[in-house]
Each structure stands twice: as C-alpha cells, then as structure tokens.
Design a protein around this motif. Sequence first.
Motif, PDB file in Angstrom:
ATOM      1  N   VAL A 167      -1.687   7.612   2.112  1.00 20.57           N
ATOM      2  CA  VAL A 167      -1.731   6.251   1.586  1.00 20.57           C
ATOM      3  C   VAL A 167      -0.675   6.087   0.499  1.00 20.57           C
ATOM      4  O   VAL A 167      -0.504   6.961  -0.337  1.00 20.57           O
ATOM      5  CB  VAL A 167      -3.120   5.922   0.998  1.00 20.57           C
ATOM      6  N   ILE A 168       0.034   4.951   0.545  1.00 19.27           N
ATOM      7  CA  ILE A 168       0.970   4.586  -0.518  1.00 19.27           C
ATOM      8  C   ILE A 168       0.445   3.292  -1.123  1.00 19.27           C
ATOM      9  O   ILE A 168       0.135   2.346  -0.400  1.00 19.27           O
ATOM     10  CB  ILE A 168       2.396   4.358   0.030  1.00 19.27           C
ATOM     11  N   HIS A 169       0.339   3.259  -2.440  1.00 16.00           N
ATOM     12  CA  HIS A 169      -0.068   2.042  -3.140  1.00 16.00           C
ATOM     13  C   HIS A 169       0.807   1.894  -4.379  1.00 16.00           C
ATOM     14  O   HIS A 169       0.854   2.777  -5.215  1.00 16.00           O
ATOM     15  CB  HIS A 169      -1.540   2.087  -3.553  1.00 16.00           C
ATOM     16  N   GLU A 170       1.509   0.770  -4.470  1.00 13.97           N
ATOM     17  CA  GLU A 170       2.341   0.466  -5.633  1.00 13.97           C
ATOM     18  C   GLU A 170       2.164  -1.013  -5.982  1.00 13.97           C
ATOM     19  O   GLU A 170       1.989  -1.847  -5.102  1.00 13.97           O
ATOM     20  CB  GLU A 170       3.820   0.743  -5.350  1.00 13.97           C
ATOM     21  N   ALA A 171       2.252  -1.321  -7.254  1.00 14.34           N
ATOM     22  CA  ALA A 171       2.099  -2.708  -7.701  1.00 14.34           C
ATOM     23  C   ALA A 171       3.345  -3.542  -7.411  1.00 14.34           C
ATOM     24  O   ALA A 171       3.255  -4.723  -7.114  1.00 14.34           O
ATOM     25  CB  ALA A 171       1.793  -2.746  -9.199  1.00 14.34           C
ATOM     26  N   LYS A 172       4.518  -2.919  -7.465  1.00 15.12           N
ATOM     27  CA  LYS A 172       5.776  -3.655  -7.264  1.00 15.12           C
ATOM     28  C   LYS A 172       6.454  -3.192  -5.982  1.00 15.12           C
ATOM     29  O   LYS A 172       6.383  -2.030  -5.594  1.00 15.12           O
ATOM     30  CB  LYS A 172       6.708  -3.447  -8.455  1.00 15.12           C
ATOM     31  N   TRP A 173       7.172  -4.109  -5.337  1.00 13.84           N
ATOM     32  CA  TRP A 173       7.830  -3.836  -4.057  1.00 13.84           C
ATOM     33  C   TRP A 173       8.881  -2.732  -4.185  1.00 13.84           C
ATOM     34  O   TRP A 173       8.971  -1.854  -3.340  1.00 13.84           O
ATOM     35  CB  TRP A 173       8.445  -5.118  -3.511  1.00 13.84           C
ATOM     36  N   LYS A 174       9.685  -2.760  -5.247  1.00 11.52           N
ATOM     37  CA  LYS A 174      10.733  -1.752  -5.409  1.00 11.52           C
ATOM     38  C   LYS A 174      10.128  -0.367  -5.538  1.00 11.52           C
ATOM     39  O   LYS A 174      10.639   0.599  -4.961  1.00 11.52           O
ATOM     40  CB  LYS A 174      11.607  -2.066  -6.621  1.00 11.52           C
ATOM     41  N   GLU A 175       9.024  -0.245  -6.286  1.00 17.57           N
ATOM     42  CA  GLU A 175       8.346   1.049  -6.428  1.00 17.57           C
ATOM     43  C   GLU A 175       7.763   1.482  -5.088  1.00 17.57           C
ATOM     44  O   GLU A 175       7.776   2.665  -4.748  1.00 17.57           O
ATOM     45  CB  GLU A 175       7.240   0.961  -7.484  1.00 17.57           C
ATOM     46  N   PHE A 176       7.260   0.517  -4.315  1.00 16.73           N
ATOM     47  CA  PHE A 176       6.708   0.830  -3.005  1.00 16.73           C
ATOM     48  C   PHE A 176       7.796   1.412  -2.097  1.00 16.73           C
ATOM     49  O   PHE A 176       7.583   2.409  -1.424  1.00 16.73           O
ATOM     50  CB  PHE A 176       6.109  -0.439  -2.381  1.00 16.73           C
TER      51      PHE A 176
END
Length: 195
Positions: free
Chosen positions: A175-184
């Motif tokens: 699972v990948i979870h990031e608040a911002k698109w660039k970090e994702f």
Amino acid sequence: MANTTLRFKDMTFEKVENYDPENTAADKNGMVSYWVAKTPDGEQVVTGENKKKCISAARTYVHEVNEAAEAVEASEVVEEQAAEQQVTEQPEAIEEETQEVVSEEEKAEITEVGTSEATAKESTEEPEINMWLMGYIPKKKQPAILMLRKDDEGYWCRIGNGYIVDAGKGEYDDVIHEAKWKEFLKSLRSVIKAA
C-alpha cells in the motif's frame, strides 16, 4: 460546475507593521513589518518578509489551489459518469407472479444465503481505480496497480500483480498512501517486481 479558479491578478498585497521591540527583526523604533497576500474575499493566505517574497509565495499558493480544484472537479466528473453508467447497467427488477407463505426458519435461511452471496460478490468485485489519476501514472508502473483512489486524506494505491513496494531495510509493503501527489509519485518509484 462553477468556475472556482483563483487568479493571481485578483490577489491583494498589503504591508503590515506591528510594534514589537522584543522581536529580532524589529527596526530601531521597535517596528516589525511584513507583507501579506489576501484572496478577493479578504482571506489572508500567505506572508513574506518583503513584497517580492510575498508575491512569490502568492503565485505558488494560486497554482496549488487551482491544481487542487481541477483535480477535485475532474474526479467529480469521473464519479458522475461512473454513477450514470452503473444506473444504466442495473437489470430491471423481476416481479414474482405468485407469493408463497414462508415459515420463520425458511426466512432466516433465505436471509443467511442472501447475505453470504452478497459477501461473496463484494469480495470478487474489481478494486476501485480512478482512471483519471491513472492517466498520470508512468506506463511502466501501471500494471502493478490494483487500486488507486483519492480522498480527504490524500492518495491511496494498492500494489499487486507480482509487484511490491520496497520500503527499504528489507521490508516490503503493498500500500502507498501520501497526502500530496508529488510525494505519491516519489513513493511510486519504489515499486519493484517481486522476487
């Protein structure tokens, strides 16, 4: 949809001065000055120690707000289209010609069978994939994605199909979870083929 685009030319800039002789940034008279940028409705959104820095921060703010608004509008359009498609694909209800009297035991058994069938159907349903977001994923990473969505907490992605997320230190995740698109997108770079 209403046009929610924030334009830089609609921003206002104002110099603010406060008396604070204890502040290290105060001048010889004890005054501290800085610049603020405000939206057309008067909301103070960014500050800068001088006008140039405040303008730069305001440009970044306007860009991020508009980018987020576009992403929300696009996801709403995709959700509306999916809902319309689902409504048109639902089969019409079939009316029973005869009604039978059913005992309480039979009702309980029918309910139990219906619940287990619904649970089995839910477990075999395809995972949710936001196709609009999928268009921004590098093509070589797309086969690894089982689920991709955005919510209030950010971007979520489940990896599978023979791929894993290399979390470093010999640890792996799916699972990948990031608040911002660039970090994702940065986290998506750690997706590798499973050994």
